[in-house]
Motif scaffolding. Structure first.
Motif, PDB file in Angstrom:
ATOM      1  N   HIS A  75      17.032  20.279 -24.129  1.00 50.46           N
ATOM      2  CA  HIS A  75      16.274  21.235 -23.311  1.00 50.46           C
ATOM      3  C   HIS A  75      14.800  20.839 -23.164  1.00 50.46           C
ATOM      4  O   HIS A  75      14.075  21.439 -22.372  1.00 50.46           O
ATOM      5  CB  HIS A  75      16.361  22.638 -23.922  1.00 50.46           C
ATOM      6  CG  HIS A  75      17.668  23.309 -23.685  1.00 50.46           C
ATOM      7  ND1 HIS A  75      17.927  24.102 -22.597  1.00 50.46           N
ATOM      8  CD2 HIS A  75      18.811  23.278 -24.411  1.00 50.46           C
ATOM      9  CE1 HIS A  75      19.157  24.544 -22.658  1.00 50.46           C
ATOM     10  NE2 HIS A  75      19.728  24.055 -23.750  1.00 50.46           N
ATOM     11  N   SER A  76      14.379  19.823 -23.899  1.00 51.36           N
ATOM     12  CA  SER A  76      12.971  19.418 -23.885  1.00 51.36           C
ATOM     13  C   SER A  76      12.508  19.045 -22.482  1.00 51.36           C
ATOM     14  O   SER A  76      13.157  18.272 -21.782  1.00 51.36           O
ATOM     15  CB  SER A  76      12.775  18.227 -24.824  1.00 51.36           C
ATOM     16  OG  SER A  76      11.434  17.802 -24.812  1.00 51.36           O
ATOM     17  N   GLY A  77      11.387  19.621 -22.085  1.00 46.14           N
ATOM     18  CA  GLY A  77      10.793  19.297 -20.796  1.00 46.14           C
ATOM     19  C   GLY A  77      11.393  20.028 -19.610  1.00 46.14           C
ATOM     20  O   GLY A  77      10.967  19.803 -18.478  1.00 46.14           O
ATOM     21  N   LEU A  78      12.380  20.879 -19.852  1.00 47.44           N
ATOM     22  CA  LEU A  78      13.012  21.612 -18.750  1.00 47.44           C
ATOM     23  C   LEU A  78      12.291  22.936 -18.513  1.00 47.44           C
ATOM     24  O   LEU A  78      11.745  23.534 -19.438  1.00 47.44           O
ATOM     25  CB  LEU A  78      14.484  21.905 -19.066  1.00 47.44           C
ATOM     26  CG  LEU A  78      15.403  20.710 -19.275  1.00 47.44           C
ATOM     27  CD1 LEU A  78      16.818  21.182 -19.573  1.00 47.44           C
ATOM     28  CD2 LEU A  78      15.377  19.769 -18.089  1.00 47.44           C
ATOM     29  N   THR A  79      12.331  23.391 -17.278  1.00 52.45           N
ATOM     30  CA  THR A  79      11.837  24.734 -16.968  1.00 52.45           C
ATOM     31  C   THR A  79      12.871  25.736 -17.493  1.00 52.45           C
ATOM     32  O   THR A  79      13.998  25.361 -17.850  1.00 52.45           O
ATOM     33  CB  THR A  79      11.673  24.931 -15.453  1.00 52.45           C
ATOM     34  OG1 THR A  79      12.971  24.854 -14.838  1.00 52.45           O
ATOM     35  CG2 THR A  79      10.736  23.895 -14.839  1.00 52.45           C
ATOM     36  N   ASP A  80      12.509  27.010 -17.521  1.00 58.36           N
ATOM     37  CA  ASP A  80      13.455  28.048 -17.935  1.00 58.36           C
ATOM     38  C   ASP A  80      14.690  28.041 -17.036  1.00 58.36           C
ATOM     39  O   ASP A  80      15.820  28.193 -17.511  1.00 58.36           O
ATOM     40  CB  ASP A  80      12.803  29.429 -17.896  1.00 58.36           C
ATOM     41  CG  ASP A  80      11.790  29.629 -19.016  1.00 58.36           C
ATOM     42  OD1 ASP A  80      11.770  28.821 -19.971  1.00 58.36           O
ATOM     43  OD2 ASP A  80      11.018  30.604 -18.941  1.00 58.36           O
ATOM     44  N   GLU A  81      14.472  27.849 -15.738  1.00 60.55           N
ATOM     45  CA  GLU A  81      15.591  27.813 -14.788  1.00 60.55           C
ATOM     46  C   GLU A  81      16.503  26.615 -15.069  1.00 60.55           C
ATOM     47  O   GLU A  81      17.729  26.741 -15.054  1.00 60.55           O
ATOM     48  CB  GLU A  81      15.067  27.754 -13.354  1.00 60.55           C
ATOM     49  CG  GLU A  81      16.180  27.796 -12.308  1.00 60.55           C
ATOM     50  CD  GLU A  81      15.653  27.813 -10.881  1.00 60.55           C
ATOM     51  OE1 GLU A  81      16.385  27.350  -9.995  1.00 60.55           O
ATOM     52  OE2 GLU A  81      14.516  28.283 -10.669  1.00 60.55           O
ATOM     53  N   GLN A  82      15.919  25.463 -15.309  1.00 56.72           N
ATOM     54  CA  GLN A  82      16.716  24.280 -15.624  1.00 56.72           C
ATOM     55  C   GLN A  82      17.479  24.448 -16.936  1.00 56.72           C
ATOM     56  O   GLN A  82      18.631  24.032 -17.042  1.00 56.72           O
ATOM     57  CB  GLN A  82      15.823  23.034 -15.687  1.00 56.72           C
ATOM     58  CG  GLN A  82      15.281  22.596 -14.354  1.00 56.72           C
ATOM     59  CD  GLN A  82      14.199  21.542 -14.476  1.00 56.72           C
ATOM     60  OE1 GLN A  82      13.378  21.574 -15.404  1.00 56.72           O
ATOM     61  NE2 GLN A  82      14.181  20.603 -13.539  1.00 56.72           N
ATOM     62  N   SER A  83      16.853  25.080 -17.928  1.00 50.82           N
ATOM     63  CA  SER A  83      17.533  25.338 -19.194  1.00 50.82           C
ATOM     64  C   SER A  83      18.724  26.261 -18.996  1.00 50.82           C
ATOM     65  O   SER A  83      19.795  26.046 -19.580  1.00 50.82           O
ATOM     66  CB  SER A  83      16.570  25.955 -20.212  1.00 50.82           C
ATOM     67  OG  SER A  83      15.699  24.980 -20.726  1.00 50.82           O
ATOM     68  N   ALA A  84      18.549  27.287 -18.175  1.00 45.28           N
ATOM     69  CA  ALA A  84      19.657  28.198 -17.883  1.00 45.28           C
ATOM     70  C   ALA A  84      20.787  27.453 -17.168  1.00 45.28           C
ATOM     71  O   ALA A  84      21.968  27.671 -17.467  1.00 45.28           O
ATOM     72  CB  ALA A  84      19.164  29.375 -17.046  1.00 45.28           C
ATOM     73  N   GLU A  85      20.435  26.576 -16.240  1.00 44.67           N
ATOM     74  CA  GLU A  85      21.455  25.795 -15.531  1.00 44.67           C
ATOM     75  C   GLU A  85      22.168  24.834 -16.477  1.00 44.67           C
ATOM     76  O   GLU A  85      23.389  24.665 -16.393  1.00 44.67           O
ATOM     77  CB  GLU A  85      20.822  25.024 -14.376  1.00 44.67           C
ATOM     78  CG  GLU A  85      20.399  25.912 -13.219  1.00 44.67           C
ATOM     79  CD  GLU A  85      19.749  25.135 -12.085  1.00 44.67           C
ATOM     80  OE1 GLU A  85      19.953  23.902 -11.973  1.00 44.67           O
ATOM     81  OE2 GLU A  85      19.024  25.765 -11.304  1.00 44.67           O
TER      82      GLU A  85
END
Length: 66
Positions: free
Chosen positions: A23-33
């Motif tokens: 999850h490092s470096g991801l936005t909240d939206e990218q983490s959810a995806e």
């Protein structure tokens, strides 16, 4: 085969570290995806709708108790 709810990972700390790292470096939206994609991949791997349904219900209850 029933859903395994007892600890079953041979290296739980390594799993957790890997999960956090991915999850490092991801936005909240990218983490959810990413989480949604992981859930779909693991559900497909299981392939048993009864087990998947039970896991989903237990996960929901861990967030919103009955």
């Amino acid at each position: 085969m029933p859903l395994i709810t007892e600890p079953n990972l041979p290296a739980p700390d390594a799993f957790y570290e890997t999960l956090i790292d991915i999850h490092s470096g991801l936005t909240d939206e990218q983490s959810a995806e990413l989480n949604a994609a992981l859930i779909l991949l693991l559900a497909n791997h299981l392939g048993d709708m009864d087990i998947i349904r039970e896991a989903l219900l237990l996960a929901r209850r861990s967030v919103v108790p009955d």
